[in-house]
Design an enzyme around this catalytic site. Structure first.
Site, PDB file in Angstrom:
ATOM      1  N   THR A 150       0.846  -1.193   0.000  1.00 20.99           N
ATOM      2  CA  THR A 150       0.000   0.000   0.000  1.00 20.99           C
ATOM      3  C   THR A 150       0.884   1.247   0.000  1.00 20.99           C
ATOM      4  O   THR A 150       1.853   1.311   0.748  1.00 20.99           O
ATOM      5  CB  THR A 150      -0.874   0.011   1.266  1.00 20.99           C
ATOM      6  N   ARG A 178     -14.935  -6.150   0.483  1.00 19.79           N
ATOM      7  CA  ARG A 178     -14.086  -5.991   1.681  1.00 19.79           C
ATOM      8  C   ARG A 178     -13.410  -4.613   1.642  1.00 19.79           C
ATOM      9  O   ARG A 178     -12.877  -4.188   0.638  1.00 19.79           O
ATOM     10  CB  ARG A 178     -13.034  -7.091   1.709  1.00 19.79           C
ATOM     11  N   GLY A 180     -10.542  -2.232   3.723  1.00 17.57           N
ATOM     12  CA  GLY A 180      -9.470  -2.297   4.712  1.00 17.57           C
ATOM     13  C   GLY A 180      -9.395  -1.031   5.545  1.00 17.57           C
ATOM     14  O   GLY A 180     -10.316  -0.217   5.590  1.00 17.57           O
ATOM     15  N   ASP A 181      -8.252  -0.871   6.190  1.00 17.53           N
ATOM     16  CA  ASP A 181      -8.035   0.299   7.059  1.00 17.53           C
ATOM     17  C   ASP A 181      -7.778   1.583   6.267  1.00 17.53           C
ATOM     18  O   ASP A 181      -8.032   2.691   6.745  1.00 17.53           O
ATOM     19  CB  ASP A 181      -6.803   0.054   7.949  1.00 17.53           C
ATOM     20  N   GLY A 202      -0.335  -2.598   6.136  1.00 16.35           N
ATOM     21  CA  GLY A 202      -0.290  -3.922   6.751  1.00 16.35           C
ATOM     22  C   GLY A 202      -1.650  -4.595   6.699  1.00 16.35           C
ATOM     23  O   GLY A 202      -2.414  -4.398   5.742  1.00 16.35           O
ATOM     24  N   ASP A 203      -1.941  -5.379   7.720  1.00 13.07           N
ATOM     25  CA  ASP A 203      -3.171  -6.184   7.744  1.00 13.07           C
ATOM     26  C   ASP A 203      -4.362  -5.330   8.171  1.00 13.07           C
ATOM     27  O   ASP A 203      -4.686  -5.202   9.355  1.00 13.07           O
ATOM     28  CB  ASP A 203      -2.963  -7.355   8.713  1.00 13.07           C
ATOM     29  N   GLY A 204      -5.030  -4.770   7.170  1.00 12.98           N
ATOM     30  CA  GLY A 204      -6.073  -3.783   7.426  1.00 12.98           C
ATOM     31  C   GLY A 204      -7.252  -4.300   8.228  1.00 12.98           C
ATOM     32  O   GLY A 204      -7.915  -3.525   8.930  1.00 12.98           O
TER      33      GLY A 204
HETATM   34  C1  SD4 Z   1      -5.420  -3.325   3.523  1.00 11.59           C
HETATM   35  N1  SD4 Z   1      -3.726  -2.118   4.742  1.00 11.59           N
HETATM   36  O1  SD4 Z   1      -6.292  -3.116   2.696  1.00 11.59           O
HETATM   37  C2  SD4 Z   1      -4.116  -2.560   3.423  1.00 11.59           C
HETATM   38  C3  SD4 Z   1      -3.103  -3.434   2.749  1.00 11.59           C
HETATM   39  C4  SD4 Z   1      -1.707  -2.957   2.860  1.00 11.59           C
HETATM   40  O2  SD4 Z   1       0.452  -3.068   2.240  1.00 11.59           O
HETATM   41  O3  SD4 Z   1      -1.363  -2.045   3.564  1.00 11.59           O
HETATM   42  N2  SD4 Z   1      -0.816  -3.534   2.178  1.00 11.59           N
HETATM   43  O4  SD4 Z   1      -5.516  -4.159   4.410  1.00 11.59           O
END
Ligand code: SD4
Length: 287
Positions: A150, A178, A180-181, A202-204
């Site tokens: 991202t 879906r 994400g964050d 990261g893991d949104g």
């Molecule tokens: C998400 N945070 O949609 C994003 C993905 C991401 O590097 O940051 N990837 O979860």
């Protein structure tokens, strides 16, 4: 003046921001332009942003993007947006032209079309790489997670305006719809012109439960440096989830003095420039 970006591939974007800032351009134009170039480029080796991003489980590229200025109330975002190669430009229009702050799915696409954006067929949104990855995903019939890129960029301009923007196609092969964050204020990004700004990657699905970008800015408001704030937020999340291992989370931040900070639960390169530096630099947080 200063600029910072997530991951190594942000280097050309931060270089672009440096040139635009030195030319006196405002922080929002700088962030939007630099992100839009990354979104529309399928050849830079990153696969989770805009055109060329990994699609959802049905093979459709769905993007999340947001822009936030430091001025109170100045925020716009889109989520699960299909067919638009530069979602961050639509996010800016949401901030400037819509009474709303976050538009999703078909509604976001219709809004973009009304403002003159061209919707493209999904085939144009896939790159050779992302189409091949999707075929492999279908053959193996399992959800592939991991791999992050991202784009999150923060710029502080000559007049002291600060803007943060993010753009992502989200978790690879995610469920349709879906979100994400990234497009959620306080989660994927936050900015306050009296304090500074932050962005997350990261893991949104996990990140959004902790509002880390807002938390980083709050700690900077209370006197922490950008680095101290990012590290304290990561440590706080680690404490709250218990055990040693945090989910994947990278944070970047910038204060109004042009000082940069970052923290991460995984190996995390980030790139930055400020007036004390003659060129863009990269640092890697190693875990
Ligand atoms: C998400 N945070 O949609 C994003 C993905 C991401 O590097 O940051 N990837 O979860």
């Amino acid at each position: 003046m200063a600029a910072v970006g997530t991951w190594s591939f942000s280097r050309p974007a931060v270089e672009r921001m440096r040139c635009m800032l030195l030319a006196g351009q405002n922080a929002t134009d700088v962030v939007e332009t630099a992100i839009a170039e990354v979104e529309d480029d399928v050849d830079t080796g990153r696969h989770i942003v805009g055109r060329g991003g990994y699609p959802n489980s049905k093979g459709v590229v769905e993007c999340d993007a947001a822009i936030m200025e430091g001025v109170p109330g100045r925020f716009g975002a889109v989520a699960a947006l299909r067919g638009i190669a530069q979602p961050c430009r639509v996010a800016r229009k949401v901030m400037e032209k819509s009474p709303h702050s976050l538009l999703v799915g078909d509604g976001a696409e219709a809004f973009a079309q009304e403002l003159g954006f061209t919707s493209e067929p999904n085939a144009n949104m896939l790159s050779d790489h992302s189409a091949t990855a999707y075929r492999e995903y279908l053959e193996k019939n399992k959800l592939v997670r991991g791999g992050h890129d991202t784009i999150g960029l923060i710029a502080l301009d000559l007049s002291g305006n600060i803007t943060v923007g993010v753009s992502t196609s989200g978790a690879p092969f995610k469920a349709p719809g879906r979100v994400g964050d990234s497009p959620l204020p306080g989660c994927g990004l936050y900015a306050d012109h009296k304090v500074g700004a932050a962005a997350a990657t990261g893991d949104g699905d996990k990140i959004m439960c902790y509002c880390p970008s807002f938390h980083v800015v709050q700690l900077m408001r209370q006197g922490s440096s950008p680095n101290e704030a990012c590290q304290a937020v990561l440590a706080d999340i680690q404490r709250r989830i218990g055990g040693d291992k945090c989910f994947e989370l990278g944070l970047i931040s910038l204060n109004m003095k042009g000082e940069v900070g970052a923290a991460s639960s995984v190996e995390f390169p980030y790139t930055f420039w400020n007036q004390g530096l003659s060129s863009v630099e990269e640092l890697v947080i190693n875990q």
